[in-house]
Design a protein around this motif. Sequence first.
Motif, PDB file in Angstrom:
ATOM      1  N   PRO A   1      12.783  25.497  23.247  1.00 12.84           N
ATOM      2  CA  PRO A   1      11.618  25.256  22.396  1.00 12.84           C
ATOM      3  C   PRO A   1      10.578  26.357  22.548  1.00 12.84           C
ATOM      4  CG  PRO A   1      11.492  23.888  24.358  1.00 12.84           C
ATOM      5  CD  PRO A   1      12.841  24.570  24.397  1.00 12.84           C
ATOM      6  N   ASP A   2       9.650  26.398  21.621  1.00 15.88           N
ATOM      7  CA  ASP A   2       8.540  27.346  21.693  1.00 15.88           C
ATOM      8  C   ASP A   2       7.648  26.962  22.870  1.00 15.88           C
ATOM      9  OD1 ASP A   2       6.353  28.973  21.361  1.00 15.88           O
ATOM     10  OD2 ASP A   2       5.696  28.071  19.471  1.00 15.88           O
ATOM     11  N   ALA A   3       7.568  27.804  23.857  1.00 15.18           N
ATOM     12  CA  ALA A   3       6.795  27.496  25.064  1.00 15.18           C
ATOM     13  C   ALA A   3       5.306  27.357  24.776  1.00 15.18           C
ATOM     14  CB  ALA A   3       7.019  28.576  26.117  1.00 15.18           C
TER      15      ALA A   3
ATOM     16  N   ALA B   1       4.148  26.287  21.743  1.00 16.74           N
ATOM     17  CA  ALA B   1       3.970  25.290  20.669  1.00 16.74           C
ATOM     18  C   ALA B   1       3.045  25.818  19.576  1.00 16.74           C
ATOM     19  CB  ALA B   1       3.439  23.976  21.244  1.00 16.74           C
ATOM     20  N   VAL B   2       3.317  27.026  19.131  1.00 17.05           N
ATOM     21  CA  VAL B   2       2.415  27.724  18.209  1.00 17.05           C
ATOM     22  C   VAL B   2       2.223  26.958  16.908  1.00 17.05           C
ATOM     23  CG1 VAL B   2       2.117  29.808  16.809  1.00 17.05           C
ATOM     24  CG2 VAL B   2       2.872  29.995  19.193  1.00 17.05           C
ATOM     25  N   ASP B   3       3.318  26.545  16.281  1.00 15.87           N
ATOM     26  CA  ASP B   3       3.207  25.864  14.989  1.00 15.87           C
ATOM     27  C   ASP B   3       2.497  24.522  15.119  1.00 15.87           C
ATOM     28  OD1 ASP B   3       4.475  27.951  13.755  1.00 15.87           O
ATOM     29  OD2 ASP B   3       6.438  26.976  13.653  1.00 15.87           O
ATOM     30  N   LEU B   4       2.820  23.765  16.157  1.00 14.49           N
ATOM     31  CA  LEU B   4       2.183  22.459  16.331  1.00 14.49           C
ATOM     32  C   LEU B   4       0.699  22.622  16.630  1.00 14.49           C
ATOM     33  CD1 LEU B   4       2.101  19.436  16.579  1.00 14.49           C
ATOM     34  CD2 LEU B   4       3.100  19.612  18.877  1.00 14.49           C
ATOM     35  N   ARG B   5       0.343  23.564  17.476  1.00 18.52           N
ATOM     36  CA  ARG B   5      -1.082  23.783  17.763  1.00 18.52           C
ATOM     37  C   ARG B   5      -1.834  24.200  16.501  1.00 18.52           C
ATOM     38  NH1 ARG B   5      -2.738  27.679  21.010  1.00 18.52           N
ATOM     39  NH2 ARG B   5      -0.794  28.853  21.013  1.00 18.52           N
ATOM     40  N   ALA B   6      -1.207  25.012  15.668  1.00 26.50           N
ATOM     41  CA  ALA B   6      -1.858  25.434  14.421  1.00 26.50           C
ATOM     42  C   ALA B   6      -2.055  24.246  13.488  1.00 26.50           C
ATOM     43  CB  ALA B   6      -1.029  26.516  13.738  1.00 26.50           C
ATOM     44  N   THR B   7      -1.081  23.359  13.444  1.00 20.95           N
ATOM     45  CA  THR B   7      -1.191  22.175  12.586  1.00 20.95           C
ATOM     46  C   THR B   7      -2.285  21.239  13.083  1.00 20.95           C
ATOM     47  OG1 THR B   7       1.180  22.325  12.119  1.00 20.95           O
ATOM     48  CG2 THR B   7       0.095  20.270  11.561  1.00 20.95           C
ATOM     49  N   ILE B   8      -2.342  21.033  14.395  1.00 16.73           N
ATOM     50  CA  ILE B   8      -3.401  20.200  14.973  1.00 16.73           C
ATOM     51  C   ILE B   8      -4.766  20.839  14.720  1.00 16.73           C
ATOM     52  CG2 ILE B   8      -4.358  19.268  17.119  1.00 16.73           C
ATOM     53  CD1 ILE B   8      -1.448  19.208  18.197  1.00 16.73           C
ATOM     54  N   ALA B   9      -4.844  22.148  14.921  1.00 18.86           N
ATOM     55  CA  ALA B   9      -6.114  22.856  14.718  1.00 18.86           C
ATOM     56  C   ALA B   9      -6.608  22.702  13.290  1.00 18.86           C
ATOM     57  CB  ALA B   9      -5.936  24.335  15.065  1.00 18.86           C
TER      58      ALA B   9
ATOM     59  N   VAL C   1      -0.628  21.509  24.146  1.00 21.50           N
ATOM     60  CA  VAL C   1       0.350  20.472  23.821  1.00 21.50           C
ATOM     61  C   VAL C   1       1.100  20.112  25.098  1.00 21.50           C
ATOM     62  CG1 VAL C   1       2.400  19.906  22.458  1.00 21.50           C
ATOM     63  CG2 VAL C   1       0.558  21.271  21.445  1.00 21.50           C
ATOM     64  N   THR C   2       1.258  18.816  25.332  1.00 22.33           N
ATOM     65  CA  THR C   2       1.833  18.354  26.596  1.00 22.33           C
ATOM     66  C   THR C   2       2.907  17.297  26.369  1.00 22.33           C
ATOM     67  OG1 THR C   2       0.032  16.730  26.803  1.00 22.33           O
ATOM     68  CG2 THR C   2      -0.242  18.839  27.932  1.00 22.33           C
TER      69      THR C   2
ATOM     70  N   GLU D   1       4.285  23.892  32.865  1.00 19.34           N
ATOM     71  CA  GLU D   1       5.661  24.378  32.820  1.00 19.34           C
ATOM     72  C   GLU D   1       5.904  25.083  31.480  1.00 19.34           C
ATOM     73  OE1 GLU D   1       7.891  24.307  35.196  1.00 19.34           O
ATOM     74  OE2 GLU D   1       6.602  23.222  36.593  1.00 19.34           O
ATOM     75  N   PRO D   2       6.776  26.106  31.449  1.00 20.76           N
ATOM     76  CA  PRO D   2       6.918  26.902  30.225  1.00 20.76           C
ATOM     77  C   PRO D   2       7.490  26.146  29.035  1.00 20.76           C
ATOM     78  CG  PRO D   2       8.541  27.549  31.877  1.00 20.76           C
ATOM     79  CD  PRO D   2       7.566  26.656  32.562  1.00 20.76           C
ATOM     80  N   PHE D   3       8.439  25.237  29.242  1.00 19.16           N
ATOM     81  CA  PHE D   3       9.068  24.527  28.127  1.00 19.16           C
ATOM     82  C   PHE D   3       8.834  23.021  28.286  1.00 19.16           C
ATOM     83  CE2 PHE D   3      11.728  28.357  28.867  1.00 19.16           C
ATOM     84  CZ  PHE D   3      11.407  29.033  27.692  1.00 19.16           C
ATOM     85  N   ASN D   4       7.575  22.645  28.370  1.00 16.08           N
ATOM     86  CA  ASN D   4       7.241  21.263  28.716  1.00 16.08           C
ATOM     87  C   ASN D   4       7.450  20.276  27.579  1.00 16.08           C
ATOM     88  OD1 ASN D   4       5.019  22.543  27.418  1.00 16.08           O
ATOM     89  ND2 ASN D   4       3.647  20.924  28.114  1.00 16.08           N
ATOM     90  N   VAL D   5       7.402  20.733  26.323  1.00 16.60           N
ATOM     91  CA  VAL D   5       7.571  19.836  25.171  1.00 16.60           C
ATOM     92  C   VAL D   5       8.774  20.308  24.375  1.00 16.60           C
ATOM     93  CG1 VAL D   5       6.509  18.882  23.093  1.00 16.60           C
ATOM     94  CG2 VAL D   5       5.097  19.358  25.102  1.00 16.60           C
ATOM     95  N   ASN D   6       9.752  19.429  24.206  1.00 15.54           N
ATOM     96  CA  ASN D   6      10.996  19.840  23.568  1.00 15.54           C
ATOM     97  C   ASN D   6      10.819  20.133  22.085  1.00 15.54           C
ATOM     98  OD1 ASN D   6      12.073  17.496  21.800  1.00 15.54           O
ATOM     99  ND2 ASN D   6      11.496  16.467  23.710  1.00 15.54           N
TER     100      ASN D   6
END
Length: 365
Positions: free
Chosen positions: A66-68, A70-78, A90-91, A254-259
Amino acid sequence: MKSAIPSRNVLKRMKPYSPGKPIWEVQRELGLDRVVKLASNENPLGPSPKAVEAIRELLSDIHRYPDAQAVDLRATIAAKYELLSEQIIVTNGGDELITLVSEAFIETGDEIIVPGPSFSEYEFGGQLMGAVIRTVSLTEDYQYNVPAILEAVSERTKLLYLCSPNNPTGTILSQSALTEFLNSLPPNVLVILDSAYSHFVTEDDYSDGIEFVKAGYPVIVLQTFSKVYGLAGIRVGFGVASPSIIRAILQVKEPFNVNALAQAAAAAAIVDDDHVRKSSLLVKEERLRLYQGFEELGLSYTSSMSNFILVELYENAEQHYVELMRKGVIVRYGAAWGLPQHVRISIGTPEENNILLQALRMILK
């Protein structure tokens, strides 16, 4: 051969989190065909359909990490909250954020202030890092005792937890009281505001805390996709804070904490306004109907701004909790919160709530 390797002394004082029993376990233990689970504050409507579709589309790519970041998800939340991506972490559920905050900021001997009763994981992270836990009790009607919390703050206080709506009571700290409270705190105290249940609040004088992050207060807002979005099974949450606070937390993540599936599902769920609206409306309508049912049964309850209700069953609470389970209704017994005369009941579908009320009628009769 018995192991001679000693564990850390702090483990002797720590109590692992005890989750509610899953449906399959109760079915297997009691030989029941149907079980209604009203114990874990899950979304009775299920996951966001858009999230399910996002998972399906990504299944063929799960051989990739996974993206370590979480670029796309953080952008969507933002975009959803009008924030910068740098203000978001993201955790793996909200629980991981609680642990990461302790790892990033707590030195041995620092103090953490937590409300009581409230979510037990606040203490867990602090104890793990050698912090001193200061518990400040809620008032008799389960409201925040703001003067007592402020009085508990010392020069050693590093973190202060607030849960609004509070789990397990469903009570909130009003926006006006929160503003006054934050303005009264020393600037070196970091406040973690857990607003995981904010989507179910109907009071006007309420804040999920994000406005205070935007205003520059030393606040971390905890949010989760496990409740209104219906993604409890894939574990994803997020925190909102200033970029400097986020950077500190990222150093211990951790680098890949969210799948990858969780990231894709969360990005789809947070923009599924229709599912959020339906889920929130169900809770608000059924909450009122359960109030009426409890009143007809002569049961006391705490008015809730969440998707659960704290109900008093008096000295027979544990017995009634067991009897409900035998009838195929799982609720949460309150002894773990120091509330041995109470149960916490999650709000289900109309059918599930009817089954609950019928079971209570039979037991109390």
